[in-house]
Each structure stands twice: as structure tokens, then as C-alpha cells.
Design a protein around this motif. Sequence first.
Motif, short mmCIF file in Angstrom:
data_model
loop_
_atom_site.label_atom_id
_atom_site.label_comp_id
_atom_site.label_asym_id
_atom_site.label_seq_id
_atom_site.Cartn_x
_atom_site.Cartn_y
_atom_site.Cartn_z
N LEU A 70 0.95 -1.23 0.13
CA LEU A 70 -0.04 0.07 0.14
C LEU A 70 0.93 1.21 -0.05
O LEU A 70 0.66 2.22 -0.49
CB LEU A 70 -1.00 0.00 1.23
CG LEU A 70 -2.08 -1.16 1.45
CD1 LEU A 70 -2.70 -0.92 2.63
CD2 LEU A 70 -2.93 -1.04 -0.04
N VAL B 71 1.99 2.43 -3.48
CA VAL B 71 0.98 2.89 -4.58
C VAL B 71 0.18 4.22 -4.04
O VAL B 71 -0.52 4.84 -4.88
CB VAL B 71 0.00 1.77 -5.03
CG1 VAL B 71 0.97 0.74 -5.69
CG2 VAL B 71 -0.68 1.14 -3.94
N VAL C 34 -7.51 2.84 -5.67
CA VAL C 34 -6.44 1.81 -6.22
C VAL C 34 -7.16 0.78 -6.75
O VAL C 34 -7.89 0.12 -6.41
CB VAL C 34 -5.62 1.65 -4.98
CG1 VAL C 34 -4.52 0.48 -5.30
CG2 VAL C 34 -4.87 2.80 -4.24
N PHE D 22 -7.12 -2.96 -8.01
CA PHE D 22 -6.58 -4.47 -7.62
C PHE D 22 -7.22 -5.20 -8.48
O PHE D 22 -8.28 -5.54 -8.69
CB PHE D 22 -6.89 -4.94 -6.16
CG PHE D 22 -6.45 -4.26 -5.03
CD1 PHE D 22 -5.49 -4.77 -4.40
CD2 PHE D 22 -6.91 -2.79 -4.52
CE1 PHE D 22 -4.69 -4.12 -3.36
CE2 PHE D 22 -6.16 -2.26 -3.43
CZ PHE D 22 -5.37 -2.91 -2.78
N ARG D 23 -6.08 -5.84 -9.42
CA ARG D 23 -6.56 -6.71 -10.59
C ARG D 23 -6.17 -8.36 -10.08
O ARG D 23 -4.83 -8.32 -10.12
CB ARG D 23 -6.08 -6.33 -11.80
CG ARG D 23 -6.62 -7.11 -12.91
CD ARG D 23 -6.10 -6.68 -14.25
NE ARG D 23 -6.43 -5.41 -14.65
CZ ARG D 23 -7.76 -5.20 -15.14
NH1 ARG D 23 -8.92 -6.14 -15.17
NH2 ARG D 23 -8.17 -3.88 -15.31
N LEU E 113 -1.43 -10.86 -8.79
CA LEU E 113 -2.26 -9.47 -8.37
C LEU E 113 -1.40 -8.49 -8.85
O LEU E 113 0.11 -8.33 -8.77
CB LEU E 113 -1.96 -9.62 -6.75
CG LEU E 113 -2.51 -8.12 -6.12
CD1 LEU E 113 -3.85 -7.94 -6.57
CD2 LEU E 113 -2.60 -8.07 -4.58
N THR E 114 -2.15 -7.46 -9.62
CA THR E 114 -1.57 -6.26 -10.13
C THR E 114 -2.45 -5.17 -9.43
O THR E 114 -3.41 -5.28 -9.27
CB THR E 114 -1.74 -6.26 -11.59
OG1 THR E 114 -1.07 -7.41 -12.21
CG2 THR E 114 -1.16 -4.62 -12.04
N VAL E 115 -1.44 -4.19 -8.86
CA VAL E 115 -2.09 -3.01 -8.00
C VAL E 115 -1.39 -2.00 -8.87
O VAL E 115 -0.37 -1.56 -9.09
CB VAL E 115 -1.55 -3.24 -6.91
CG1 VAL E 115 -2.19 -1.89 -5.99
CG2 VAL E 115 -1.73 -4.45 -6.05
N SER F 234 -2.28 2.80 -9.15
CA SER F 234 -2.80 4.02 -8.85
C SER F 234 -2.21 5.07 -9.73
O SER F 234 -0.97 5.05 -10.17
CB SER F 234 -2.57 4.05 -7.39
OG SER F 234 -1.46 4.59 -7.20
N TYR G 286 2.53 1.35 -10.22
CA TYR G 286 1.99 0.01 -10.67
C TYR G 286 3.12 -1.21 -10.24
O TYR G 286 4.37 -1.12 -10.23
CB TYR G 286 2.15 -0.07 -12.41
CG TYR G 286 1.92 -1.25 -13.29
CD1 TYR G 286 0.52 -1.06 -13.58
CD2 TYR G 286 2.64 -2.32 -13.16
CE1 TYR G 286 0.13 -2.38 -14.23
CE2 TYR G 286 2.35 -3.26 -14.06
CZ TYR G 286 1.08 -3.53 -14.57
OH TYR G 286 0.65 -4.37 -15.19
N THR H 179 3.50 -5.65 -9.72
CA THR H 179 2.64 -6.98 -10.16
C THR H 179 3.08 -8.10 -9.10
O THR H 179 4.53 -7.96 -8.94
CB THR H 179 3.27 -7.25 -11.45
OG1 THR H 179 2.22 -6.55 -12.25
CG2 THR H 179 2.49 -8.85 -11.84
#
Length: 355
Positions: A136, A139, A155, A157-158, A164-166, A168, A176, A178
Motif C-alpha cells: 500500500l 502505491v 487503487v 486491484f486486479r 495480483l496487479t495493483v 494507482s 504499478y 505486479t
Amino acid sequence: MRDVLLGALAVAEKALPNGTMVPVINNILFEATGSRVKLKATNFEFEVVSQFDFDTAGELKALLPPKFAPIIGSLSGHEVVLAFENGGVGVRVGIEDGSSKFKLLTQAADDYPLIGEHEPEGIPLEFSQGEFKELLRQVLFCVSNDSSRPAFNGVLFRFDQAGLTVASSDAYRLAYKTIPGKAWEFAESALLVPGKTLKELARLLSDNSGKTVTIYPRDNQVIFRADSFYFAARVLAEKYPDLSGVLPRSYLTKVVVPVRQLEAIIGRAALIAEGANQAIRLNLTGGDLDIFAESQVGRVTETLPLESKEGDDVELYINARFLSEALKAVPGKAAESASTARPGLSSSMPKAMIH
């Protein structure tokens, strides 16, 4: 007892609203289940349930008024006695600590919004609290505060089976990251969580890598569950921009420099830079990085030797604050900087992108 109660109150208070048209949510809902005490709070954007084990005579619900936590904090003893009794519309809460005795009036607990505690369906994503808190931190600095662009207030979250890709962005810069190998047992999904909500969550997370936090979606919420608290955040309904074409696949120039030294130099250059853009000039020439800033205040020039370099010499202008905030988010002792590099986790070397 007093310290445990204060700690639980401090967690629940994170969800208290700053201002509201619904006065009842200025209170904290106290629930005793016989073996556990739960403190619940909501501001309608997110909900927090703080809990600790404690044997009670029976089950009860009561609203703790806003003055309750300051009163507990003002007491000097290690133990505090709470007594609850019916008081007509609500429940009276008695507080005793030695010669100090308080009796507070409350509203009816039935008027408080229902806060459910949902269990995950399937296996949720699990992090150590220290790991997720660091994620956190890396980002949140890029989240926009501009309410006219609500998608950038969140933000992204994919989740998919690859990891997991984060991400903002405030439309001027992008953070970015991953994390491969984090299996997700739910269907592939993308969740957009308000940045200000995640900032409150980050304050609750421990730096201890031995404590875990699990993450799972539920209806229009995303749930974060730890041993001592439950945190449910509303998910934004906005569509996040497609990032697939934003990130370059290659770089023209890549250099490695000591990140803390570069951070200090950029901080000094920012003292001279002026204007909305706080522009400073970076020259990658030969084996050095030259940093230059000039304004009506004066000028500054510093040179930082490069640890390594690939590619051509480069000259560019960049916002000093943007670069400084990015460097602060980089862990470790060195940063890899590239004129058009794509960030990732393919190397153990911490990365910062300059372009």
C-alpha cells in the motif's frame, strides 16, 4: 483490561465519520458475546470491527458515545470496571476506576446500522500484514484527491490466476506493481478501492511479518480480515482506464543509483525549483547523473556517480515532488532508473522509473 480496551477502541475509531447527517454513527457499537467483546463502527464508506477475547456474564449490545474513548484514556489505573444497565430508551454505561466514576447515557443499539461479518467463500488471498502494508505504501502516494475524476481516487486491484496487479494514478504519474504467484481462488476480477479508505487500513496493519491479513470480495465490498479486526471497504463503481498501452515494453536508457542518495539530492533541488511543476533537470551523461534546478531563488547543481548504465545519454525535465515521492516509496538501498522502462518484480533490485 484498560490497555486492551483502549487498543480496540483506537482501531474502531478509524471508521468514525468526521461529519454526518446520521448522528447515531458517531457512536461505537459495543457487543459482548459471552467470550468475546466486539467494537463496531462505520462511516458508510468502510466498516471496522475490532475484537478481543473477554469472558462476560452474558450477551449484550450498547452504543458507546463519542466521549467514551477519551474518558477511558484519561483514567490512570490498569483496570476499569464497566457496568451496563437499562435506561429507558438506551443503556446507561457506568465506568469506574478507583475514585473516578462516570455514568454515560446512550442511544438505543437497535438504531445502529447493521454491520455484518462475512466469511469468505473459497480460499481468500493472504498476505503478511507487513508485506501488504508495504504494498500500500508503494502505491497510495499516486492516488488523486480530485473528486471530479473519481476513478483516480481509487487503487486498482486486479486479480487473476497469474497473480495480483495493483495500480494507482492521478493522471500525471502511475504507480504499478505486479506480484506473481499469489493464487486467487475467486473468478478473475478487478476491484477499485478508495485510496483514503486504504490509508486508514494501512494505519491498522502491523509491520510484523508474522501476522496475516486475508482479502476477499463480498457483493460491492472488499473485505480485509486480521486476527484482531475486520475491515470492510466499499468498492468504487467507476471504470478504471486501461493500462495495457500506458506502460512501455522496453527502455532507451537504464541506470542504477543509490536510492537514498538520489532522494536526498532531489530533496535539495526541490528547495530551489519553483512553479506548479517544480521542474528540475536530469542529465545522464557518461558515468554520472547531474541534477540541476534554477529559479528566482537561485540555482543548484549536484552530481551523483552511476553504479551502472545501459543505453544512450539522456536529458530530461521532471517534477521534483513527483520524483521525490516515488523514491520514498522505493525500499532498499538502490534504485534502478530508466528513461522508458517498465516496472515490475522480475529482479530483486528495487526499481524507480524516471521518464
